[in-house]
Design a protein around this motif. Sequence first.
Motif, mmCIF file in Angstrom:
data_model
loop_
_atom_site.group_PDB
_atom_site.id
_atom_site.type_symbol
_atom_site.label_atom_id
_atom_site.label_comp_id
_atom_site.label_asym_id
_atom_site.label_seq_id
_atom_site.Cartn_x
_atom_site.Cartn_y
_atom_site.Cartn_z
ATOM 1 N N ALA A 91 3.626 -11.910 -3.373
ATOM 2 C CA ALA A 91 2.260 -11.395 -3.257
ATOM 3 C C ALA A 91 2.225 -9.900 -3.532
ATOM 4 C CB ALA A 91 1.715 -11.682 -1.854
ATOM 5 N N ARG A 92 1.095 -9.464 -4.076
ATOM 6 C CA ARG A 92 0.851 -8.041 -4.223
ATOM 7 C C ARG A 92 0.052 -7.570 -3.017
ATOM 8 N NH1 ARG A 92 -1.086 -7.758 -10.597
ATOM 9 N NH2 ARG A 92 0.884 -8.487 -11.513
ATOM 10 N N ALA A 93 0.277 -6.330 -2.623
ATOM 11 C CA ALA A 93 -0.391 -5.839 -1.433
ATOM 12 C C ALA A 93 -1.129 -4.546 -1.737
ATOM 13 C CB ALA A 93 0.639 -5.592 -0.332
ATOM 14 N N PRO A 94 -2.302 -4.371 -1.128
ATOM 15 C CA PRO A 94 -2.995 -3.085 -1.263
ATOM 16 C C PRO A 94 -2.280 -2.004 -0.464
ATOM 17 C CG PRO A 94 -4.146 -4.512 0.291
ATOM 18 C CD PRO A 94 -3.042 -5.343 -0.319
ATOM 19 N N ALA A 95 -2.630 -0.780 -0.720
ATOM 20 C CA ALA A 95 -2.015 0.336 0.005
ATOM 21 C C ALA A 95 -2.287 0.176 1.496
ATOM 22 C CB ALA A 95 -2.579 1.654 -0.505
ATOM 23 N N PRO A 96 -1.329 0.537 2.344
ATOM 24 C CA PRO A 96 -1.539 0.404 3.791
ATOM 25 C C PRO A 96 -2.653 1.321 4.280
ATOM 26 C CG PRO A 96 0.472 1.628 3.334
ATOM 27 C CD PRO A 96 -0.005 1.104 2.022
ATOM 28 N N ALA A 97 -3.116 1.040 5.502
ATOM 29 C CA ALA A 97 -4.229 1.785 6.075
ATOM 30 C C ALA A 97 -3.718 2.743 7.145
ATOM 31 C CB ALA A 97 -5.230 0.809 6.685
ATOM 32 N N ALA A 98 -4.459 3.803 7.371
ATOM 33 C CA ALA A 98 -4.155 4.690 8.493
ATOM 34 C C ALA A 98 -4.354 3.909 9.785
ATOM 35 C CB ALA A 98 -5.059 5.911 8.452
ATOM 36 N N ALA A 99 -3.391 3.966 10.676
ATOM 37 C CA ALA A 99 -3.467 3.175 11.902
ATOM 38 C C ALA A 99 -4.721 3.487 12.701
ATOM 39 C CB ALA A 99 -2.212 3.399 12.739
ATOM 40 N N GLU A 100 -5.168 4.747 12.669
ATOM 41 C CA GLU A 100 -6.349 5.119 13.451
ATOM 42 C C GLU A 100 -7.638 4.514 12.888
ATOM 43 O OE1 GLU A 100 -5.076 8.869 11.092
ATOM 44 O OE2 GLU A 100 -4.150 7.171 12.137
ATOM 45 N N GLN B 97 -4.107 -0.800 21.327
ATOM 46 C CA GLN B 97 -3.953 0.572 21.796
ATOM 47 C C GLN B 97 -2.486 0.983 21.808
ATOM 48 O OE1 GLN B 97 -5.842 0.472 25.625
ATOM 49 N NE2 GLN B 97 -7.881 0.083 24.792
ATOM 50 N N GLU B 98 -1.615 0.077 22.247
ATOM 51 C CA GLU B 98 -0.198 0.407 22.329
ATOM 52 C C GLU B 98 0.468 0.395 20.948
ATOM 53 O OE1 GLU B 98 1.457 1.460 24.893
ATOM 54 O OE2 GLU B 98 -0.169 1.233 26.341
ATOM 55 N N ILE B 99 0.221 -0.643 20.153
ATOM 56 C CA ILE B 99 0.874 -0.747 18.839
ATOM 57 C C ILE B 99 0.383 0.351 17.899
ATOM 58 C CG2 ILE B 99 1.118 -2.164 16.768
ATOM 59 C CD1 ILE B 99 2.786 -3.188 19.085
ATOM 60 N N PHE B 100 -0.938 0.508 17.786
ATOM 61 C CA PHE B 100 -1.469 1.514 16.863
ATOM 62 C C PHE B 100 -1.272 2.924 17.401
ATOM 63 C CE2 PHE B 100 -4.574 -2.020 15.495
ATOM 64 C CZ PHE B 100 -3.612 -2.562 14.667
ATOM 65 N N LEU C 103 2.084 3.901 16.231
ATOM 66 C CA LEU C 103 2.058 4.156 14.784
ATOM 67 C C LEU C 103 1.419 5.504 14.490
ATOM 68 C CD1 LEU C 103 1.040 0.630 13.430
ATOM 69 C CD2 LEU C 103 3.268 1.728 13.217
ATOM 70 N N ILE C 104 0.348 5.832 15.215
ATOM 71 C CA ILE C 104 -0.321 7.120 15.012
ATOM 72 C C ILE C 104 0.617 8.265 15.388
ATOM 73 C CG2 ILE C 104 -2.198 8.589 15.844
ATOM 74 C CD1 ILE C 104 -3.856 5.961 16.152
ATOM 75 N N ARG C 105 1.299 8.126 16.529
ATOM 76 C CA ARG C 105 2.224 9.183 16.966
ATOM 77 C C ARG C 105 3.355 9.386 15.970
ATOM 78 N NH1 ARG C 105 1.430 6.473 21.857
ATOM 79 N NH2 ARG C 105 3.496 5.491 21.779
ATOM 80 N N MET C 106 3.767 8.297 15.300
ATOM 81 C CA MET C 106 4.869 8.389 14.350
ATOM 82 C C MET C 106 4.384 8.592 12.919
ATOM 83 S SD MET C 106 7.588 5.620 15.861
ATOM 84 C CE MET C 106 8.902 6.338 14.864
ATOM 85 N N ASN C 107 3.054 8.770 12.773
ATOM 86 C CA ASN C 107 2.461 9.009 11.460
ATOM 87 C C ASN C 107 2.850 7.919 10.457
ATOM 88 O OD1 ASN C 107 0.819 10.489 9.693
ATOM 89 N ND2 ASN C 107 2.573 11.621 8.861
#
Length: 636
Positions: free
Chosen positions: A65-74, A84-87, A90-94
């Motif tokens: 499969a082809r995938a679109p560019a990932p999204a900003a977690a926020e 809240q915990e998973i994202f 991800l936000i803290r780790m950019n």
Amino acid sequence: MRGIYGLIAVTVFLGCSSLLSIAQTEKTTSAGDCSFQLDPDRFLSREGRVRREVNDRVLKMARSARAPAPAAAESLPQRNFIDQEIFGKLIRMNTPAANLSTDTEFLRRIYLDLTGRIPSPDDIRAFLADSSPKKRDAVIDKLLYSSEFSDRWVMWLGDLLQNTATLNSVNFNRNVQGRNVFFAYIQNAVYNAKSLKDIAVDVITGRGNNYILGNGPANFPMAGSTSMGPIQDTYDNMLVKSASTFLGLTYYDCILCHNGRGHLDQISLWGSTATRAEAQSMAAFFSRTRFTRYPEAAPPPGVAASYMYNSYEVSDAASGTYDLNTTYGNRPNRVKIGTLVNLTPSYRGTGAAPKDGAWRAAFAQNLVNDPLFARNLANRLWKQMFNLGLIDPVDTIDPARLDANDPPPAPWTLQPTHPELLDKLAQELIDSGFQIRPFLQTLVQSTAYQLSSNYGGPWSPEMIPLFARHYPRRMEGEEVHDAIAKSTGVLGSYGVQYMEGKTQWAMQLPEPVEPRGNEGNANTFMNTFFRGNRDNQQRNQSGSIQQQLFLMNDQFVTNRVKVANSPKLKALAAITNNADLVDEAFLTFLSRYPTESERPKALAFLANANTAALRNTAVEDLAWVCINKVDFLFSY
């Protein structure tokens, strides 16, 4: 331990002493006798192996499969505390996250994960046509209370409780009759929403004749019975089974041989300080359990035994202790501790002792009130939905490395990838009354669960613990069976000894070694997908060349992808418009429409079929191709 009975393993994991010869009388454990010290890399690399296997599945599906560019977690919606915990991490780790799964991707995933079955083309069309913003929640609700959900989670619970007719190293087996009775108990528990807490208490305290309907829980203690040793070996293994299953503490199998120091120092901070005496005091809770064979002699040659032959009565004696007086068996000799010649129960961490003579009942109550009980089950259910535990392997929980407010000393680190999330999941399970359905509903309604498995940005194995995408899983052998049966309309017909009627769906079979008759080569076919035996062969997600060969050539598949045999293929062949036929075939087998590259190839192939016979053959070939595509085998 090594010895002349080296193939008789009682251990679930470390089993440092489970291979002692009954003839040995040594009282100490040497480095050469300890499984960890013999091969430390095997244990130290377990977590790494799990993550590599997850990454391998990620890469395998990424090729299809082809995938679109990932999204900003926020930018992703946070529907509950899971997001809240998973994202938040991800936000803290950019680190960006995958996009939300497409509707067809989500629908196939939720059907497989909750019910073990793929959706029908009508299910898919109705879902795609639904414009309600709540349609995903609606399908989750529908599936959670379906009979297919119950079938799938009876299978899961049967795996957890290791319900099988025969075990390799027990003193006496459940046999098919006991297995069926235990299966009936598990079915009733799931169908009637018995809590996991009540199930744990039931099976730990199970009593009565193990062949009699209504005594299903009596079959769980029987798995602790141990051959080639004194009764203390059985008490030990009843603890190991209970603690591994319900607390995620498999290390008791090591500590019941020797103190953890010098053996578990590199694996478990808790285990490194645990002592054999503490473990034996836990095993002492089982030292009043008794197993009595049904009083029927072996029948003479040519005469059938009665139904009750080789059954056992599980009961509790009014007295008994854990005696330190053994000089043989599967574990090192038990010797007195100072002046102590026997031990009475004392529960880990609290020192709680029974208030009366019901020692197993006291153990069960201590266990279900132990914070590890909720953490362990929450982690196991999380893994089932997210395909990687917050602690993985799930039976290696380290009680000394769980609390984010009290982190372990260096060089130890917190064990869960998301310790606060694990605590919140445990509390959610407690608040739900240890009910499976509402807890799973919380998991699958989260945006984190509904992320796509496709990830268009840079990816590395180091990102695995972050859950920035959904991790694909290869379907279990029973799911592969049922997907092929459903998509072709050619169901099974399997008889099970001492059970009435025939079983059509593999997910309804009582254990992974069925159907023993191997009708249509179904048993052999499913076993290529490593469904295990609930004993010394655990389910695993590995791929193999044999799996691919069986999908291409085995009679289980080839007999079903024939228009003459399959009502679904016959209906496909009757569709006159080739474009509609291709769409229907892909929806039937792959739960999605064909891609822009697949559609013209399929249409060109069908265009060459200019007679009824050639068209039937083309339809058969198209079905075969769909079954042999990578994504047919996956929940992704």
